[in-house]
Design a protein around this motif. Structure first.
Motif, PDB file in Angstrom:
ATOM      1  N   TYR A   1      20.040  73.102  34.554  1.00 48.94           N
ATOM      2  CA  TYR A   1      19.478  71.987  35.310  1.00 48.94           C
ATOM      3  C   TYR A   1      20.528  71.234  36.138  1.00 48.94           C
ATOM      4  N   GLY A   2      21.706  71.811  36.267  1.00 48.87           N
ATOM      5  CA  GLY A   2      22.711  71.274  37.175  1.00 48.87           C
ATOM      6  C   GLY A   2      23.344  69.974  36.735  1.00 48.87           C
ATOM      7  N   LEU A   3      23.383  69.722  35.422  1.00 51.38           N
ATOM      8  CA  LEU A   3      23.993  68.493  34.924  1.00 51.38           C
ATOM      9  C   LEU A   3      25.389  68.779  34.386  1.00 51.38           C
ATOM     10  N   PRO A   4      26.394  68.032  34.795  1.00 54.80           N
ATOM     11  CA  PRO A   4      27.702  68.144  34.156  1.00 54.80           C
ATOM     12  C   PRO A   4      27.551  67.984  32.647  1.00 54.80           C
ATOM     13  N   PHE A   5      28.315  68.776  31.894  1.00 56.25           N
ATOM     14  CA  PHE A   5      28.148  68.872  30.451  1.00 56.25           C
ATOM     15  C   PHE A   5      29.314  68.219  29.728  1.00 56.25           C
ATOM     16  N   GLY A   6      28.987  67.345  28.765  1.00 56.83           N
ATOM     17  CA  GLY A   6      30.012  66.663  27.993  1.00 56.83           C
ATOM     18  C   GLY A   6      29.884  66.970  26.510  1.00 56.83           C
ATOM     19  N   ILE A   7      31.013  66.911  25.803  1.00 59.46           N
ATOM     20  CA  ILE A   7      31.040  67.076  24.349  1.00 59.46           C
ATOM     21  C   ILE A   7      31.790  65.896  23.752  1.00 59.46           C
ATOM     22  N   SER A   8      31.223  65.316  22.693  1.00 58.36           N
ATOM     23  CA  SER A   8      31.923  64.245  21.988  1.00 58.36           C
ATOM     24  C   SER A   8      32.456  64.772  20.658  1.00 58.36           C
ATOM     25  N   PHE A   9      33.688  64.366  20.335  1.00 55.52           N
ATOM     26  CA  PHE A   9      34.376  64.789  19.115  1.00 55.52           C
ATOM     27  C   PHE A   9      34.769  63.544  18.317  1.00 55.52           C
ATOM     28  N   HIS A  10      34.380  63.501  17.045  1.00 58.00           N
ATOM     29  CA  HIS A  10      34.615  62.320  16.209  1.00 58.00           C
ATOM     30  C   HIS A  10      35.293  62.659  14.881  1.00 58.00           C
ATOM     31  N   ALA A  11      35.532  63.945  14.614  1.00 56.49           N
ATOM     32  CA  ALA A  11      35.915  64.377  13.268  1.00 56.49           C
ATOM     33  C   ALA A  11      37.348  64.014  12.883  1.00 56.49           C
ATOM     34  N   ASP A  12      38.149  63.530  13.816  1.00 60.26           N
ATOM     35  CA  ASP A  12      39.528  63.175  13.472  1.00 60.26           C
ATOM     36  C   ASP A  12      39.584  62.107  12.389  1.00 60.26           C
ATOM     37  N   HIS A  13      38.552  61.254  12.304  1.00 58.54           N
ATOM     38  CA  HIS A  13      38.586  60.159  11.335  1.00 58.54           C
ATOM     39  C   HIS A  13      37.971  60.510   9.983  1.00 58.54           C
ATOM     40  N   ALA A  14      37.531  61.752   9.798  1.00 56.91           N
ATOM     41  CA  ALA A  14      36.979  62.138   8.493  1.00 56.91           C
ATOM     42  C   ALA A  14      37.973  61.866   7.363  1.00 56.91           C
ATOM     43  N   TRP A  15      39.236  61.963   7.662  1.00 53.92           N
ATOM     44  CA  TRP A  15      40.315  61.762   6.678  1.00 53.92           C
ATOM     45  C   TRP A  15      40.167  60.437   5.924  1.00 53.92           C
ATOM     46  N   THR A  16      39.958  59.362   6.654  1.00 62.56           N
ATOM     47  CA  THR A  16      39.770  58.052   6.015  1.00 62.56           C
ATOM     48  C   THR A  16      38.295  57.705   5.841  1.00 62.56           C
ATOM     49  N   TRP A  17      37.457  58.198   6.725  1.00 64.80           N
ATOM     50  CA  TRP A  17      36.033  57.857   6.730  1.00 64.80           C
ATOM     51  C   TRP A  17      35.329  58.321   5.459  1.00 64.80           C
ATOM     52  N   TYR A  18      35.732  59.464   4.968  1.00 64.57           N
ATOM     53  CA  TYR A  18      35.112  60.026   3.771  1.00 64.57           C
ATOM     54  C   TYR A  18      35.749  59.526   2.464  1.00 64.57           C
ATOM     55  N   GLU A  19      36.697  58.611   2.535  1.00 69.88           N
ATOM     56  CA  GLU A  19      37.371  58.177   1.310  1.00 69.88           C
ATOM     57  C   GLU A  19      36.416  57.658   0.223  1.00 69.88           C
ATOM     58  N   PRO A  20      35.288  57.014   0.563  1.00 67.29           N
ATOM     59  CA  PRO A  20      34.360  56.616  -0.505  1.00 67.29           C
ATOM     60  C   PRO A  20      33.843  57.786  -1.345  1.00 67.29           C
ATOM     61  N   SER A  21      33.921  59.011  -0.812  1.00 66.99           N
ATOM     62  CA  SER A  21      33.463  60.165  -1.604  1.00 66.99           C
ATOM     63  C   SER A  21      34.406  60.472  -2.764  1.00 66.99           C
ATOM     64  N   GLN A  22      35.575  59.811  -2.795  1.00 66.04           N
ATOM     65  CA  GLN A  22      36.472  59.917  -3.944  1.00 66.04           C
ATOM     66  C   GLN A  22      36.108  58.912  -5.046  1.00 66.04           C
ATOM     67  N   ARG A  23      35.163  58.032  -4.774  1.00 71.53           N
ATOM     68  CA  ARG A  23      34.829  56.971  -5.719  1.00 71.53           C
ATOM     69  C   ARG A  23      33.924  57.472  -6.848  1.00 71.53           C
ATOM     70  N   TYR A  24      33.413  56.503  -7.582  1.00 68.59           N
ATOM     71  CA  TYR A  24      32.482  56.733  -8.686  1.00 68.59           C
ATOM     72  C   TYR A  24      31.682  55.450  -8.875  1.00 68.59           C
ATOM     73  N   ASP A  25      30.552  55.563  -9.534  1.00 61.28           N
ATOM     74  CA  ASP A  25      29.771  54.364  -9.844  1.00 61.28           C
ATOM     75  C   ASP A  25      30.543  53.478 -10.806  1.00 61.28           C
ATOM     76  N   ARG A  26      30.485  52.180 -10.582  1.00 63.07           N
ATOM     77  CA  ARG A  26      31.090  51.226 -11.517  1.00 63.07           C
ATOM     78  C   ARG A  26      30.060  50.677 -12.502  1.00 63.07           C
ATOM     79  N   ASN A  27      28.786  50.916 -12.213  1.00 57.87           N
ATOM     80  CA  ASN A  27      27.712  50.377 -13.050  1.00 57.87           C
ATOM     81  C   ASN A  27      26.668  51.458 -13.287  1.00 57.87           C
ATOM     82  N   GLY A  28      25.822  51.227 -14.279  1.00 58.86           N
ATOM     83  CA  GLY A  28      24.679  52.090 -14.509  1.00 58.86           C
ATOM     84  C   GLY A  28      24.981  53.320 -15.335  1.00 58.86           C
ATOM     85  N   PRO A  29      23.988  54.196 -15.487  1.00 60.39           N
ATOM     86  CA  PRO A  29      24.114  55.358 -16.371  1.00 60.39           C
ATOM     87  C   PRO A  29      25.136  56.384 -15.909  1.00 60.39           C
TER      88      PRO A  29
END
Length: 546
Positions: free
Chosen positions: A176-204
């Motif tokens: 359709y004749g549109l210039p094509f762009g790509i966005s890249f965001h994965a460089d920050h996964a290093w710090t962005w995913y840090e909560p996945s190292q956590r654990y629940d502090r409460n509950g079962p």
């Protein structure tokens, strides 16, 4: 310790062309060689960049900010927030999918099917409503590549839709004749995913670690056997300072304030993936959700990507540079090398260098709460932003959230169709225009509106009334765009009064686009335009002034 010391010192070394910084975490070109040419990975060299005319003329693009984080419908950053105990995203995930110690984001990826996705139909529609360029998401902070990635096994060909998303988007854009762009965001996964190292502090499940610490060995007998979760989560490193404070990441976005510095292997992997996508899909534009450039100022990755992108683009266009690369929070010198992107906001002045606002009609990733509560921007909201931005020498990149299946909902469709109707009548005041002597008049135009970090001030512009007028021009005509349809049948444009030194010539004719000639009087107070009784559209009248 040596890395931290180097980050503080940042010694400057002379290179053959300009100043080359000695970066603490330099990337390796062992896998992907940076293309050599006119541009080198230094600011001095990159400052010879010139924004291409096509981008100056385009003014409006649409972005499909779409990937596996749309599955749950919990909105942007859900793959981070689902690991934050007590958040709405966490609660929704636990209730509908399972506890993050047992069902993590990696387990959501196979549910991303894209079963109704038709890129040809979508891009055709985007062009119909006025888009002049199109952007696709290459990867988000979730670190999942939406193409047949050489360097990331967690990609859309190996799992989920099992389709090369970027290849299909690109094919449609080229058709359709549109210039094509790509966005890249994965460089920050290093710090962005840090909560996945956590654990629940409460509950079962208190104390049970989330799945961000899993390794390839843990996959035996699982659906993901043979894949390493660390290739996705990138959490084989210490937590950043204050990581358990959910908002700390924002002050560490530029890799300072106690952010755990990424390794050379990690920075190089992002560099390799980005170069791979550039070489395969030949984007005309690339976007990074970063301060300045990827991993800047701790790595040369971003400047090498820029040099490669520019040099490769020039070889494809017989020595002419037609590429656009965006960065955020740029200083005046950096804006000579990259195009400044402002997220959900705008400066309140004309900017000499062309720039772009990126915003969304809803959330960045599909959010069912926005749908249910009718929180989408209206077509009038989008028009106000577009006109204001264009009057200041900017472009608008508008994200339209897609559901996991690859479709937008009926409320989004209504907004887009109404916007398209307005554009169809008034596009001559947008495309191929340039700013006038002033960008506008009215209470908002005369207010000192500050940018907050990346932007985040668009709310200050969303309540514009008919008192707000913005100007654009071509070589032949001046356009005055009123940001809301007036309740009275007259418009007063003070900047075009008899006494104004902004427009000393005679005004011979005023036309309302979509209607025709309208009566007017030029007085000492301003240009008074009499409006027709019937509205041409309910959004914003546009006047062509001869």
């Amino acid at each position: 310790m040596k890395i931290k010391l180097l980050a503080l010192v940042s010694v400057l070394l002379l290179s053959t062309r300009g100043i080359a910084q000695n970066y603490p975490v330099p990337v390796s070109e062992r896998n992907e060689k940076m293309m050599e040419g006119k541009f080198e990975p230094t600011w001095e060299s990159l400052k010879s960049y010139r924004v291409p005319e096509w981008f100056k003329n385009a003014k409006f693009g649409i972005w499909a900010h779409w990937g596996p984080q749309c599955v749950e419908g919990s909105g942007d950053w859900m793959a981070r927030s689902m690991y934050m105990e007590g958040t709405p995203e966490y609660k929704y995930h636990v209730e509908h999918y399972g506890h993050p110690s047992e069902v993590g984001f990696k387990d959501i990826i196979p549910l991303f099917k894209a079963e109704k996705w038709n890129p040809d139909k979508l891009v055709a529609f985007y062009k119909k409503i006025g888009a002049q360029y199109f952007f696709a998401l290459g990867n988000h902070h979730d670190n999942f590549d939406l193409w047949d990635s050489k360097y990331q096994p967690w990609n859309s060909v190996n799992m989920g839709p099992k389709r090369d998303i970027l290849a299909e988007w690109e094919k449609a854009a080229r058709k359709y004749g549109l210039p094509f762009g790509i966005s890249f965001h994965a460089d920050h996964a290093w710090t962005w995913y840090e909560p996945s190292q956590r654990y629940d502090r409460n509950g079962p499940k208190a104390g049970a670690p989330y799945d961000g610490i899993l390794t390839k060995a843990d996959g035996k007998g699982k659906w993901w056997e043979g894949y390493d979760p660390q290739d996705l989560y990138a959490q084989n490193h210490p937590l950043s300072k204050g990581s358990w404070a959910d908002g700390m990441i924002h002050s560490q976005w530029a890799w300072g304030n106690g952010a755990c510095l990424p390794t050379q292997e990690y920075c190089t992997n992002f560099y390799d993936r980005t170069i791979d996508a550039i070489n395969r899909y030949n984007p005309d534009l690339i976007y990074f959700d970063v301060t300045v450039a990827p991993f800047y100022p701790i790595s040369d990755a971003g400047l090498k990507i820029a040099a490669h992108f520019y040099n490769r683009n020039m070889t494809m266009h017989k020595g002419e540079l037609e590429a656009v690369m965006f960065g955020k929070i740029l200083d005046e010198e950096q804006r000579k090398a990259l195009v400044w992107d402002v997220e959900r906001g705008a400066p309140n002045e004309i900017v000499d260098q062309p720039w772009q606002t990126c915003t969304c009609i809803g959330g960045w990733h599909y959010n069912t709460s926005i749908y249910k509560n009718d929180w989408y921007k209206s077509a009038a909201d989008v028009v106000k932003l577009l006109v204001d931005i264009v009057s200041k020498n900017g472009n608008l990149l508008l994200s339209v959230p897609l559901r996991s299946d690859g479709t937008f909902d009926e409320k989004e469709e209504k907004v887009l169709n109404e916007f398209g109707d307005w554009m169809n009548i008034n596009k001559e005041a947008i495309y191929n225009t340039r700013p006038w002597k002033i960008f506008g008049e009215g209470p908002i135009a005369e207010t000192d509106i500050k940018i907050n970090a990346q932007g985040f001030n668009e709310g200050a512009y969303s309540h514009a009334t008919a008192q707000e007028i913005r100007f654009t021009q071509t070589k032949k005509d001046l356009y005055a765009i009123v940001l809301a349809w007036p309740t009275e049948n007259q418009i007063l444009i003070k900047s075009l009064s008899n006494k104004s030194n902004l427009f000393s010539g005679k005004i011979s004719k005023v036309e309302l686009l979509g209607y025709g000639k309208v009566p007017f009087t030029r007085t000492d107070k301003g240009l008074v335009i009499n409006m027709p009784e019937k509205q041409i559209n309910g959004i914003a009248p546009v006047f062509r002034i001869k």
